[in-house]
Design a protein around this motif. Structure first.
Motif, PDB file in Angstrom:
ATOM      1  N   LEU A 365      32.489  44.583  40.213  1.00  0.00           N
ATOM      2  CA  LEU A 365      32.744  44.616  41.655  1.00  0.00           C
ATOM      3  C   LEU A 365      32.957  46.069  42.068  1.00  0.00           C
ATOM      4  CD1 LEU A 365      33.049  43.015  44.199  1.00  0.00           C
ATOM      5  CD2 LEU A 365      35.393  42.449  43.565  1.00  0.00           C
ATOM      6  N   SER A 366      31.852  46.767  42.182  1.00  0.00           N
ATOM      7  CA  SER A 366      31.885  48.213  42.353  1.00  0.00           C
ATOM      8  C   SER A 366      30.730  48.664  43.229  1.00  0.00           C
ATOM      9  CB  SER A 366      31.807  48.889  40.978  1.00  0.00           C
ATOM     10  OG  SER A 366      31.342  50.200  41.066  1.00  0.00           O
ATOM     11  N   GLN A 367      30.963  49.740  43.977  1.00  0.00           N
ATOM     12  CA  GLN A 367      29.897  50.290  44.798  1.00  0.00           C
ATOM     13  C   GLN A 367      28.830  50.980  43.952  1.00  0.00           C
ATOM     14  OE1 GLN A 367      31.147  51.989  48.749  1.00  0.00           O
ATOM     15  NE2 GLN A 367      33.196  51.826  47.867  1.00  0.00           N
ATOM     16  N   GLU A 368      29.126  51.191  42.666  1.00  0.00           N
ATOM     17  CA  GLU A 368      28.106  51.711  41.767  1.00  0.00           C
ATOM     18  C   GLU A 368      27.082  50.637  41.418  1.00  0.00           C
ATOM     19  OE1 GLU A 368      29.796  53.354  38.299  1.00  0.00           O
ATOM     20  OE2 GLU A 368      31.036  54.826  39.348  1.00  0.00           O
ATOM     21  N   VAL A 369      27.523  49.375  41.426  1.00  0.00           N
ATOM     22  CA  VAL A 369      26.655  48.260  41.021  1.00  0.00           C
ATOM     23  C   VAL A 369      26.001  47.594  42.221  1.00  0.00           C
ATOM     24  CG1 VAL A 369      26.558  46.054  39.783  1.00  0.00           C
ATOM     25  CG2 VAL A 369      28.102  47.863  38.993  1.00  0.00           C
ATOM     26  N   PHE A 370      26.748  47.393  43.296  1.00  0.00           N
ATOM     27  CA  PHE A 370      26.255  46.638  44.456  1.00  0.00           C
ATOM     28  C   PHE A 370      26.395  47.426  45.750  1.00  0.00           C
ATOM     29  CE2 PHE A 370      27.809  43.149  41.632  1.00  0.00           C
ATOM     30  CZ  PHE A 370      26.598  42.506  41.449  1.00  0.00           C
ATOM     31  N   ARG A 371      25.524  47.105  46.681  1.00  0.00           N
ATOM     32  CA  ARG A 371      25.747  47.463  48.077  1.00  0.00           C
ATOM     33  C   ARG A 371      26.792  46.500  48.639  1.00  0.00           C
ATOM     34  NH1 ARG A 371      21.756  49.559  51.395  1.00  0.00           N
ATOM     35  NH2 ARG A 371      22.156  47.841  52.849  1.00  0.00           N
ATOM     36  N   ARG A 372      27.412  46.897  49.747  1.00  0.00           N
ATOM     37  CA  ARG A 372      28.457  46.038  50.314  1.00  0.00           C
ATOM     38  C   ARG A 372      27.916  44.716  50.855  1.00  0.00           C
ATOM     39  NH1 ARG A 372      30.585  48.367  54.779  1.00  0.00           N
ATOM     40  NH2 ARG A 372      29.304  50.232  54.745  1.00  0.00           N
ATOM     41  N   GLY A 399      32.594  55.169  48.203  1.00  0.00           N
ATOM     42  CA  GLY A 399      32.965  55.997  47.069  1.00  0.00           C
ATOM     43  C   GLY A 399      34.446  56.138  46.841  1.00  0.00           C
ATOM     44  N   ALA A 400      35.257  56.005  47.893  1.00  0.00           N
ATOM     45  CA  ALA A 400      36.690  56.266  47.762  1.00  0.00           C
ATOM     46  C   ALA A 400      37.504  54.999  47.536  1.00  0.00           C
ATOM     47  CB  ALA A 400      37.197  56.982  49.017  1.00  0.00           C
ATOM     48  N   GLU A 401      36.919  53.849  47.820  1.00  0.00           N
ATOM     49  CA  GLU A 401      37.692  52.608  47.756  1.00  0.00           C
ATOM     50  C   GLU A 401      37.425  51.871  46.453  1.00  0.00           C
ATOM     51  OE1 GLU A 401      38.175  48.703  50.614  1.00  0.00           O
ATOM     52  OE2 GLU A 401      38.300  50.719  51.453  1.00  0.00           O
ATOM     53  N   ASP A 402      38.509  51.491  45.769  1.00  0.00           N
ATOM     54  CA  ASP A 402      38.421  50.718  44.526  1.00  0.00           C
ATOM     55  C   ASP A 402      38.308  49.247  44.907  1.00  0.00           C
ATOM     56  OD1 ASP A 402      38.775  49.399  42.146  1.00  0.00           O
ATOM     57  OD2 ASP A 402      40.295  50.772  41.396  1.00  0.00           O
ATOM     58  N   ILE A 403      37.066  48.767  45.030  1.00  0.00           N
ATOM     59  CA  ILE A 403      36.844  47.405  45.528  1.00  0.00           C
ATOM     60  C   ILE A 403      37.458  46.377  44.598  1.00  0.00           C
ATOM     61  CG2 ILE A 403      35.079  45.707  46.131  1.00  0.00           C
ATOM     62  CD1 ILE A 403      33.267  48.002  46.915  1.00  0.00           C
ATOM     63  N   GLU A 404      37.333  46.578  43.291  1.00  0.00           N
ATOM     64  CA  GLU A 404      37.897  45.626  42.342  1.00  0.00           C
ATOM     65  C   GLU A 404      39.399  45.482  42.536  1.00  0.00           C
ATOM     66  OE1 GLU A 404      38.307  44.868  37.502  1.00  0.00           O
ATOM     67  OE2 GLU A 404      37.637  46.818  38.266  1.00  0.00           O
ATOM     68  N   ARG A 405      40.114  46.614  42.618  1.00  0.00           N
ATOM     69  CA  ARG A 405      41.578  46.561  42.765  1.00  0.00           C
ATOM     70  C   ARG A 405      41.966  45.951  44.111  1.00  0.00           C
ATOM     71  NH1 ARG A 405      45.358  50.070  44.820  1.00  0.00           N
ATOM     72  NH2 ARG A 405      43.848  51.758  45.056  1.00  0.00           N
ATOM     73  N   TYR A 406      41.257  46.340  45.160  1.00  0.00           N
ATOM     74  CA  TYR A 406      41.576  45.805  46.485  1.00  0.00           C
ATOM     75  C   TYR A 406      41.333  44.294  46.540  1.00  0.00           C
ATOM     76  CZ  TYR A 406      42.192  50.421  48.646  1.00  0.00           C
ATOM     77  OH  TYR A 406      42.650  51.663  49.000  1.00  0.00           O
ATOM     78  N   TYR A 407      40.270  43.855  45.870  1.00  0.00           N
ATOM     79  CA  TYR A 407      39.987  42.407  45.840  1.00  0.00           C
ATOM     80  C   TYR A 407      41.115  41.655  45.122  1.00  0.00           C
ATOM     81  CZ  TYR A 407      38.003  38.028  44.082  1.00  0.00           C
ATOM     82  OH  TYR A 407      37.817  36.716  43.747  1.00  0.00           O
ATOM     83  N   ASP A 409      44.091  42.578  44.770  1.00  0.00           N
ATOM     84  CA  ASP A 409      45.311  42.682  45.584  1.00  0.00           C
ATOM     85  C   ASP A 409      45.282  41.732  46.776  1.00  0.00           C
ATOM     86  OD1 ASP A 409      46.408  44.560  43.947  1.00  0.00           O
ATOM     87  OD2 ASP A 409      45.905  46.284  45.212  1.00  0.00           O
ATOM     88  N   GLY A 410      44.128  41.088  47.003  1.00  0.00           N
ATOM     89  CA  GLY A 410      44.027  40.115  48.089  1.00  0.00           C
ATOM     90  C   GLY A 410      43.614  40.691  49.423  1.00  0.00           C
ATOM     91  N   ARG A 411      43.133  41.930  49.451  1.00  0.00           N
ATOM     92  CA  ARG A 411      42.789  42.537  50.744  1.00  0.00           C
ATOM     93  C   ARG A 411      41.569  41.903  51.389  1.00  0.00           C
ATOM     94  NH1 ARG A 411      44.251  48.961  50.785  1.00  0.00           N
ATOM     95  NH2 ARG A 411      46.049  48.882  49.367  1.00  0.00           N
ATOM     96  N   TYR A 412      40.713  41.294  50.580  1.00  0.00           N
ATOM     97  CA  TYR A 412      39.520  40.636  51.124  1.00  0.00           C
ATOM     98  C   TYR A 412      39.662  39.109  51.111  1.00  0.00           C
ATOM     99  CZ  TYR A 412      37.841  45.221  49.540  1.00  0.00           C
ATOM    100  OH  TYR A 412      37.700  46.561  49.293  1.00  0.00           O
ATOM    101  N   GLY A 413      40.850  38.613  50.752  1.00  0.00           N
ATOM    102  CA  GLY A 413      41.028  37.166  50.612  1.00  0.00           C
ATOM    103  C   GLY A 413      40.319  36.677  49.363  1.00  0.00           C
ATOM    104  N   ALA A 414      40.035  35.369  49.306  1.00  0.00           N
ATOM    105  CA  ALA A 414      39.236  34.751  48.235  1.00  0.00           C
ATOM    106  C   ALA A 414      39.863  34.900  46.856  1.00  0.00           C
ATOM    107  CB  ALA A 414      37.821  35.335  48.230  1.00  0.00           C
TER     108      ALA A 414
END
Length: 431
Positions: A365-372, A399-407, A409-414
Motif C-alpha cells: 500500500l504505497s505510492q511506489e506501487v500504485f497510483r491513488r 511522496g510525503a504520506e505513508d499510506i500504509e501507516r495512515y490506513y 491508523d484508520g485515516r481512510y476508514g475500512a
C-alpha cells in the motif's frame, strides 16, 4: 478490458457501488505509461491495469467479487436452466424493503475493440430488467431493452433496431429465469457472441483458495510453457532450476487403507483411462548437485506460487481480466508485489490484461506501487451497507504520506474498530 462494474442490493451492498478502472485526472499524475493504457476508442481517456481493494473483515470487499461471479454465472449458464429454477440472487437482508427488491449488476467493457454496457436486475424468480448498449462508432446503439411489467405480467421490449437477426424467436425462447443475451447466443446469434464470450472467457474470477494447480501441471507437459513456468518461479528467488514431469499410474498402495474396496476399484478403473503425472521440483543442492522434491513436499507458499504460475502467465498472454480474492494468502509480501508488478510492465503485459484483487497485505500500500486511483477501500456504513471509496477521494501528499501507516491508523476508514478488544475478551473469559 473492464471499464467499470457496479452492483446494487446484493449481499452487503445496499446502495449502488461502482469499481471504476478509468484512470483519474490527478494533480500529481504519474505512472501514466506503466499503470494505465488508452481507451481503444477515446484517445483522451485511459484504463488502469490493476486495482487493490482493502477493508476490514466482513467489510464486504469479497462480496464485490461474489457479485461479479454471480453475474458471470447467470450470463454463462441461464440459457440452460429449466423453467422454475431459482436465480442465485442474494439481496441485502438488513432492510425489509430491499429483501423484496431485485439485485442489480452492470458491467462496462471492451470486447473485440467495441465498448459495451451490459446489465440486468433479477429476483430469485425472474429477470426484471436487461439492457445492452454498444458503441461501435462512438454513438450509442441499443441492442437489448427488456423490462418486466407487473400489470400485464409480461415483458415489454424497447427499441432494439441495432440487433439484427431472429429477434422474435430469441424473445419467445427466453424464459423468465434466463437472459436474452444467453438465450440468443445459444440460438446462434453471432452479433451477441463477443459479449457472451467476454464473460465466459475473458473474465477470470478466482476465490480465496486461489488457483487449482492442474493448469500449471498441464502447462509443464509442454516444453515451451514449462520453461516459462520455471523462469516464473526462478524470478521469485525460490532456488528452483527445473521441473520434471513424470507419468504416474495410481496403484492400490496410493489409496487410503480404510477406503472401501468398491471405491478403490472405481478409482483404479478410472485411472486406467486417465493420464496422471508426478511433478518434481528440481533445486540446486550442495556443490551444485540437483535435488528433486515432489511438489507435495514443497512449502505452502511454493505450491501456491506454482499453482499461480500457469494461469498468471496465461492471463498476461491473453489480455484477460482477472479478479482474485485474498491475493496475499500464503504468499510473501515481495511475491505479491512481483505478481502485481507483472501487470504494470508493458513487456510482461503487452495485451493490457487487468488485475483486481482484495487483500490485507499493507506493505504494497504505497505510492511506489500504485497510483491513488488504483487503491480502493471497502467499509460498512451501518444500515447503508458496504461503500467503496478510492484513495483518490482523500487528500494525499505525493511522496510525503505513508499510506500504509495512515490506513492502519484508520485515516481512510475500512479497518476494524477495536478500542475495547482486550477488555471485552477479558470479560468473556470471566476475568
Amino acid at each position: 478490458m473492464l471499464i467499470e462494474f457496479s452492483t446494487t442490493n446484493f449481499r452487503s451492498f445496499r446502495e449502488r457501488q461502482t469499481l471504476s478502472m478509468v484512470r483519474g485526472k490527478l494533480k500529481d499524475d504519474d505512472k501514466l505509461d506503466t499503470h494505465s493504457f488508452p481507451f481503444p476508442d477515446k484517445a483522451d481517456m485511459a484504463l488502469l491495469r490493476s486495482a487493490a481493494i482493502y477493508g476490514a473483515n466482513a467489510s464486504g470487499k469479497s462480496n464485490l467479487i461474489r457479485a461479479l461471479r454471480t453475474m458471470k454465472r447467470v450470463v454463462v449458464q441461464s440459457a440452460g436452466w429449466q423453467r422454475g429454477k431459482e436465480l442465485p440472487m442474494e439481496p441485502y437482508l438488513l432492510s425489509t424493503e430491499t429483501t423484496r427488491e431485485p439485485c442489480e449488476f452492470e458491467a462496462s467493457f471492451y470486447a473485440n475493440g467495441v465498448r459495451f454496457q451490459y446489465g440486468f436486475s433479477a429476483t430469485s424468480e425472474r429477470v426484471m430488467e436487461e439492457w445492452l448498449y454498444a458503441y461501435p462508432s462512438g454513438r450509442t446503439q441499443s441492442w437489448i431493452e427488456r423490462a418486466w411489467d407487473e400489470g400485464s405480467q409480461s415483458y415489454q421490449w424497447g427499441r432494439m433496431e441495432a440487433l439484427k437477426g431472429q429477434k422474435k424467436l430469441w424473445k419467445d425462447s427466453t424464459r423468465d429465469n434466463a437472459l436474452l443475451l444467453s438465450t440468443a447466443v445459444q440460438l446462434n446469434c453471432e452479433q451477441l457472441q463477443p459479449v457472451f464470450d467476454w464473460f465466459e472467457n475473458t473474465l477470470k474470477i478466482v476465490g480465496i483458495n486461489g488457483f487449482n494447480p492442474g493448469f500449471s501441471i498441464k502447462s509443464c507437459e509442454k516444453g515451451e510453457r514449462k520453461k516459462e513456468i520455471v523462469n516464473f518461479l526462478k524470478s521469485a528467488d525460490l532456488n528452483i532450476t527445473d521441473i520434471k514431469v513424470k507419468p504416474k499410474k495410481i496403484s492400490a498402495n496410493d489409496l487410503p487403507e480404510d477406503m472401501p474396496d468398491d471405491m478403490k476399484q472405481s478409482i483404479l478403473q478410472q485411472s486406467e483411462a486417465k493420464a496422471f503425472v508426478d511433478i518434481q521440483i528440481i533445486h540446486e543442492g550442495e556443490n551444485g548437485a540437483s535435488v528433486a522434491l515432489p511438489l507435495q513436499n514443497e512449502s505452502d507458499g511454493t505450491r501456491k506460487l506454482f499453482a499461480y504460475a500457469g494461469p498468471w502467465l496465461d492471463v498476461l498472454k491473453e489480455g484477460s481480466v482477472l479478479f482474485i480474492d485474498e491475493l496475499h494468502d500464503n504468499l510473501h509480501p515481495l511475491i505479491v508485489r512481483m505478481l502485481v508488478g507483472l501487470f504494470h510492465n508493458s513487456q510482461t503485459n503487452p495485451k493490457n490484461a487487468q488485475l483486481m484483487f482484495t487483500t490485507h497485505e499493507t506493505s504494497i500500500l504505497s505510492q511506489e506501487v500504485f497510483r491513488r486511483d488504483q487503491v480502493w477501500f471497502a467499509s460498512q456504513e451501518g444500515a447503508q451497507g458496504t461503500h467503496l471509496t478510492p484513495l483518490s477521494d482523500f487528500k494525499v501528499r505525493k511522496g510525503a504520506e505513508d499510506i500504509e501507516r495512515y490506513y492502519l491508523d484508520g485515516r481512510y476508514g475500512a479497518v476494524p474498530y477495536l478500542p475495547h478488544f482486550y477488555a471485552d475478551v477479558s470479560v468473556a473469559m470471566g476475568n
